[in-house]
Design an enzyme around this catalytic site. Structure first.
Site, short mmCIF file in Angstrom:
data_model
loop_
_atom_site.label_atom_id
_atom_site.label_comp_id
_atom_site.label_asym_id
_atom_site.label_seq_id
_atom_site.Cartn_x
_atom_site.Cartn_y
_atom_site.Cartn_z
N HIS A 56 0.85 -1.20 0.00
CA HIS A 56 0.00 0.00 0.00
C HIS A 56 0.88 1.24 0.00
CE1 HIS A 56 0.80 -0.48 4.28
NE2 HIS A 56 0.31 0.73 4.52
N HIS A 58 1.43 3.98 1.88
CA HIS A 58 1.96 4.78 3.00
C HIS A 58 3.48 4.94 2.90
CE1 HIS A 58 -1.81 4.12 5.72
NE2 HIS A 58 -1.94 5.14 4.88
N ASP A 60 5.96 4.88 4.94
CA ASP A 60 6.86 3.93 5.60
C ASP A 60 6.89 2.57 4.88
OD1 ASP A 60 4.17 3.58 6.63
OD2 ASP A 60 4.98 2.29 8.21
N HIS A 61 6.14 2.46 3.78
CA HIS A 61 6.17 1.25 2.94
C HIS A 61 6.75 1.50 1.55
CE1 HIS A 61 3.62 -1.23 5.71
NE2 HIS A 61 3.49 -0.02 6.20
N HIS A 112 -7.30 -0.73 5.81
CA HIS A 112 -6.25 0.19 6.28
C HIS A 112 -6.09 1.31 5.25
CE1 HIS A 112 -2.52 1.40 8.23
NE2 HIS A 112 -1.88 1.29 7.09
N ASP A 133 -0.09 -3.82 6.30
CA ASP A 133 -0.70 -3.31 7.54
C ASP A 133 -2.16 -3.75 7.66
OD1 ASP A 133 1.68 -2.08 8.07
OD2 ASP A 133 0.98 -0.04 7.72
N HIS A 171 4.94 -4.63 10.95
CA HIS A 171 5.29 -3.88 12.16
C HIS A 171 5.44 -4.82 13.35
CE1 HIS A 171 4.75 0.30 10.75
NE2 HIS A 171 3.79 -0.20 9.98
ZN LIG Z 1 0.12 1.74 6.45
#
Ligand SMILES: [Zn+2]
Length: 262
Positions: A56, A58, A60-61, A112, A133, A171
């Site tokens: 996805h 985001h 941090d990905h 998410h 996530d 995570h």
């Molecule tokens: Zn995420």
């Protein structure tokens, strides 16, 4: 030999690195930061990063995708319904492709984020799931874009995968999730045992992942919304109600959002 290791990033992310020793090619899932992957490649001369899998959008990905692709020429796979930097292959539900000689099938798991996908490798003995996530060990992702109905359906979809499936989440949230799970189901012996085990692992600095679908079905309250014990606990908190599974999920998710430990 085929190996899957976690490269830690930020405060609690894992970048999963898949390594095929025969070809000395590797692939990485959700590289929010290029640095840990470039450091690994520098420490392993002769290895090539051939593929990047994204679940996805985001930061941090996806934060490291453009830099990694520029440095290595790796091919980038990602969800068709989201903006993914440097994406080469746009994926939707049911798409199949091969990375490092292993077949993967795409599952759309909105909740998410709306375009979130998961990558599943079917194998008679050792299936794998890279679920970003969506499903966490003993928990699930926050609902940033989707509805409780969507997330509950996505989790049920993943829970239907074979029990032996190894679950690679992105995570290290397991211990805090287990504290919530224990509050939701104080009499569930599988949750109590896992809480004890993971507490010891984390105290020793050991990673809590991967999980398995079987373990999640036994200890993850978000996969257990229909259980009588959970319905009774929600009755205690919200008053006795007739709840659909989606409403039970939504109530659990709110509880988790407001949970404070210690
Ligand atoms: Zn995420």
């Amino acid at each position: 030999m085929f190996q899957i290791d976690a490269l830690p990033a930020f405060s609690d992310n894992y970048l999963w690195l898949l390594q095929d020793h025969a070809s000395r090619h590797c692939a990485v899932v959700d590289p929010g930061d290029a640095a840990p992957v470039l450091a690994w490649l520098a420490a392993h001369p002769g290895w090539q990063l051939s593929d990047i899998l994204i679940t996805h959008h985001h930061p941090d990905h996806v934060g490291g995708v453009a830099q990694l692709k520029a440095a290595t020429g790796a091919r980038v796979y990602g969800p068709a319904r989201e903006q993914i930097p440097a994406r080469d292959v746009a994926l939707v539900e049911g798409d199949c492709f091969t990375v490092l000689g292993r077949d993967f099938v795409v599952h759309e798991v909105p909740g998410h984020t709306l375009g979130h996908i998961a990558y599943y490798h079917a194998d008679a003995e050792q299936p794998w799931l890279f679920c970003g996530d969506t499903l966490f060990a003993a928990g699930c992702g926050r609902l940033f874009e989707g509805t409780p109905q969507q997330m509950n359906a996505s989790l049920q979809h993943l829970a239907a995968l074979p029990d032996a499936t190894r679950v690679y989440c992105t995570h290290e949230y397991t211990l805090s999730n287990l504290h919530v799970a224990h509050a939701v189901e104080p009499h569930n012996p599988a949750i109590a045992a896992r809480l004890k085990e993971i507490s010891a692992w984390r105290a020793a600095g050991r990673i809590s992942l991967p999980s398995t679908i079987a373990l999640e079905k036994a200890t993850n309250p978000f996969l257990r919304c229909a259980e009588t014990s959970i319905q009774e606990k929600l009755d205690e908190r919200d008053g006795p109600l007739q709840r659909s599974p989606d409403e039970a999920f939504a109530s659990l998710r709110r509880w988790k959002d407001n949970f404070r430990t210690g």
